[in-house]
Scaffold this motif. Structure first.
Motif, PDB file in Angstrom:
ATOM      1  N   MET A   1      78.691  78.100 -10.725  1.00 40.07           N
ATOM      2  CA  MET A   1      77.446  77.490 -10.310  1.00 40.07           C
ATOM      3  C   MET A   1      76.307  78.296 -10.914  1.00 40.07           C
ATOM      4  N   ASP A   2      75.582  77.702 -11.833  1.00 43.43           N
ATOM      5  CA  ASP A   2      74.385  78.315 -12.392  1.00 43.43           C
ATOM      6  C   ASP A   2      73.178  77.750 -11.673  1.00 43.43           C
ATOM      7  N   LEU A   3      72.418  78.628 -11.043  1.00 43.08           N
ATOM      8  CA  LEU A   3      71.212  78.184 -10.359  1.00 43.08           C
ATOM      9  C   LEU A   3      70.033  78.268 -11.307  1.00 43.08           C
ATOM     10  N   GLN A   4      69.198  77.260 -11.269  1.00 45.74           N
ATOM     11  CA  GLN A   4      67.977  77.238 -12.064  1.00 45.74           C
ATOM     12  C   GLN A   4      66.816  77.537 -11.117  1.00 45.74           C
ATOM     13  N   PHE A   5      66.132  78.635 -11.358  1.00 48.80           N
ATOM     14  CA  PHE A   5      65.020  79.060 -10.517  1.00 48.80           C
ATOM     15  C   PHE A   5      63.889  78.047 -10.598  1.00 48.80           C
ATOM     16  N   VAL A   6      63.374  77.648  -9.426  1.00 51.88           N
ATOM     17  CA  VAL A   6      62.242  76.733  -9.358  1.00 51.88           C
ATOM     18  C   VAL A   6      60.979  77.497  -8.994  1.00 51.88           C
ATOM     19  N   GLY A   7      61.054  78.315  -7.947  1.00 51.88           N
ATOM     20  CA  GLY A   7      59.871  79.055  -7.555  1.00 51.88           C
ATOM     21  C   GLY A   7      60.112  79.904  -6.324  1.00 51.88           C
ATOM     22  N   ILE A   8      59.111  80.727  -6.026  1.00 48.59           N
ATOM     23  CA  ILE A   8      59.157  81.627  -4.885  1.00 48.59           C
ATOM     24  C   ILE A   8      57.800  81.575  -4.198  1.00 48.59           C
ATOM     25  N   ASP A   9      57.783  81.864  -2.922  1.00 50.63           N
ATOM     26  CA  ASP A   9      56.531  81.883  -2.175  1.00 50.63           C
ATOM     27  C   ASP A   9      55.552  82.827  -2.866  1.00 50.63           C
ATOM     28  N   PRO A  10      54.378  82.339  -3.256  1.00 48.79           N
ATOM     29  CA  PRO A  10      53.434  83.190  -3.986  1.00 48.79           C
ATOM     30  C   PRO A  10      52.857  84.319  -3.141  1.00 48.79           C
ATOM     31  N   ASN A  11      53.051  84.266  -1.831  1.00 44.83           N
ATOM     32  CA  ASN A  11      52.540  85.317  -0.955  1.00 44.83           C
ATOM     33  C   ASN A  11      53.598  86.367  -0.634  1.00 44.83           C
ATOM     34  N   THR A  12      54.655  86.405  -1.421  1.00 46.21           N
ATOM     35  CA  THR A  12      55.749  87.335  -1.163  1.00 46.21           C
ATOM     36  C   THR A  12      55.304  88.789  -1.256  1.00 46.21           C
ATOM     37  N   GLN A  13      55.962  89.588  -0.461  1.00 49.68           N
ATOM     38  CA  GLN A  13      55.773  91.034  -0.545  1.00 49.68           C
ATOM     39  C   GLN A  13      57.027  91.678  -1.127  1.00 49.68           C
ATOM     40  N   GLY A  14      57.951  90.858  -1.604  1.00 50.16           N
ATOM     41  CA  GLY A  14      59.134  91.360  -2.291  1.00 50.16           C
ATOM     42  C   GLY A  14      60.357  91.598  -1.422  1.00 50.16           C
ATOM     43  N   ASN A  15      60.401  91.026  -0.211  1.00 54.43           N
ATOM     44  CA  ASN A  15      61.573  91.277   0.630  1.00 54.43           C
ATOM     45  C   ASN A  15      62.117  89.995   1.263  1.00 54.43           C
ATOM     46  N   GLY A  16      62.842  89.207   0.491  1.00 53.26           N
ATOM     47  CA  GLY A  16      63.511  88.036   1.036  1.00 53.26           C
ATOM     48  C   GLY A  16      62.628  86.829   1.236  1.00 53.26           C
ATOM     49  N   TRP A  21      65.843  76.923  -5.733  1.00 49.44           N
ATOM     50  CA  TRP A  21      66.621  76.787  -6.957  1.00 49.44           C
ATOM     51  C   TRP A  21      67.177  75.370  -7.032  1.00 49.44           C
ATOM     52  N   VAL A  22      67.669  75.004  -8.202  1.00 49.59           N
ATOM     53  CA  VAL A  22      68.407  73.755  -8.380  1.00 49.59           C
ATOM     54  C   VAL A  22      69.765  74.111  -8.956  1.00 49.59           C
ATOM     55  N   ASP A  23      70.808  73.528  -8.388  1.00 48.19           N
ATOM     56  CA  ASP A  23      72.154  73.614  -8.934  1.00 48.19           C
ATOM     57  C   ASP A  23      72.417  72.254  -9.589  1.00 48.19           C
ATOM     58  N   ALA A  24      72.197  72.186 -10.886  1.00 48.84           N
ATOM     59  CA  ALA A  24      72.325  70.913 -11.599  1.00 48.84           C
ATOM     60  C   ALA A  24      73.762  70.403 -11.608  1.00 48.84           C
ATOM     61  N   PRO A  75      62.608  71.149 -11.609  1.00 51.76           N
ATOM     62  CA  PRO A  75      62.658  71.198 -13.073  1.00 51.76           C
ATOM     63  C   PRO A  75      63.595  70.150 -13.654  1.00 51.76           C
ATOM     64  N   ARG A  76      63.418  69.902 -14.919  1.00 51.09           N
ATOM     65  CA  ARG A  76      64.336  69.012 -15.625  1.00 51.09           C
ATOM     66  C   ARG A  76      65.646  69.751 -15.844  1.00 51.09           C
ATOM     67  N   PRO A  77      66.760  69.025 -15.847  1.00 49.30           N
ATOM     68  CA  PRO A  77      68.059  69.693 -16.007  1.00 49.30           C
ATOM     69  C   PRO A  77      68.225  70.267 -17.407  1.00 49.30           C
ATOM     70  N   ARG A  78      69.084  71.277 -17.457  1.00 44.83           N
ATOM     71  CA  ARG A  78      69.450  71.836 -18.756  1.00 44.83           C
ATOM     72  C   ARG A  78      70.189  70.768 -19.554  1.00 44.83           C
ATOM     73  N   THR A  79      70.196  70.900 -20.857  1.00 46.97           N
ATOM     74  CA  THR A  79      70.948  69.975 -21.689  1.00 46.97           C
ATOM     75  C   THR A  79      72.416  70.037 -21.293  1.00 46.97           C
ATOM     76  N   GLY A  80      73.022  68.900 -21.132  1.00 47.06           N
ATOM     77  CA  GLY A  80      74.444  68.849 -20.813  1.00 47.06           C
ATOM     78  C   GLY A  80      74.737  68.734 -19.333  1.00 47.06           C
ATOM     79  N   ALA A  81      73.741  68.620 -18.493  1.00 45.47           N
ATOM     80  CA  ALA A  81      73.992  68.472 -17.068  1.00 45.47           C
ATOM     81  C   ALA A  81      74.307  66.992 -16.804  1.00 45.47           C
TER      82      ALA A  81
END
Length: 86
Positions: A1-16, A21-24, A75-81
């Motif tokens: 399973m390759d996860l494609q990162f979509v985003g993270i909370d912009p107010n993160t302090q770096g701990n969880g 993500w998307v699993d295409a 996001p759009r899927p990787r080629t071959g999904a």
């Protein structure tokens, strides 16, 4: 399973922080968020979201939350999904 990162909370302090993500291959959106507290779990469990559908959170499922500011752009899927709807 390759996860494609979509985003993270912009107010993160770096701990969880809430992350998306998307699993295409599985055609799934994967969300890391905070565990729902008892009040939120009760609200979910008491509401009939779909007529004739059981209420509650089944044992094999969970609920979590993320800030509304967490990116939700899919996001759009990787080629071959093959067959991916994203």
């Amino acid at each position: 399973m390759d996860l494609q990162f979509v985003g993270i909370d912009p107010n993160t302090q770096g701990n969880g922080s809430p992350t998306v993500w998307v699993d295409a291959d599985q055609q799934e959106i994967v969300i890391q968020g905070w565990k729902a507290d008892e009040d939120m779990s009760a609200k979910i469990s008491e509401t009939e979201w779909v007529p004739s559908h059981e209420t509650g959170i089944p044992e094999h499922e969970t609920s979590s939350s993320a800030r509304a500011s967490t990116p939700t752009r899919t996001p759009r899927p990787r080629t071959g999904a093959a067959g991916c709807r994203w």
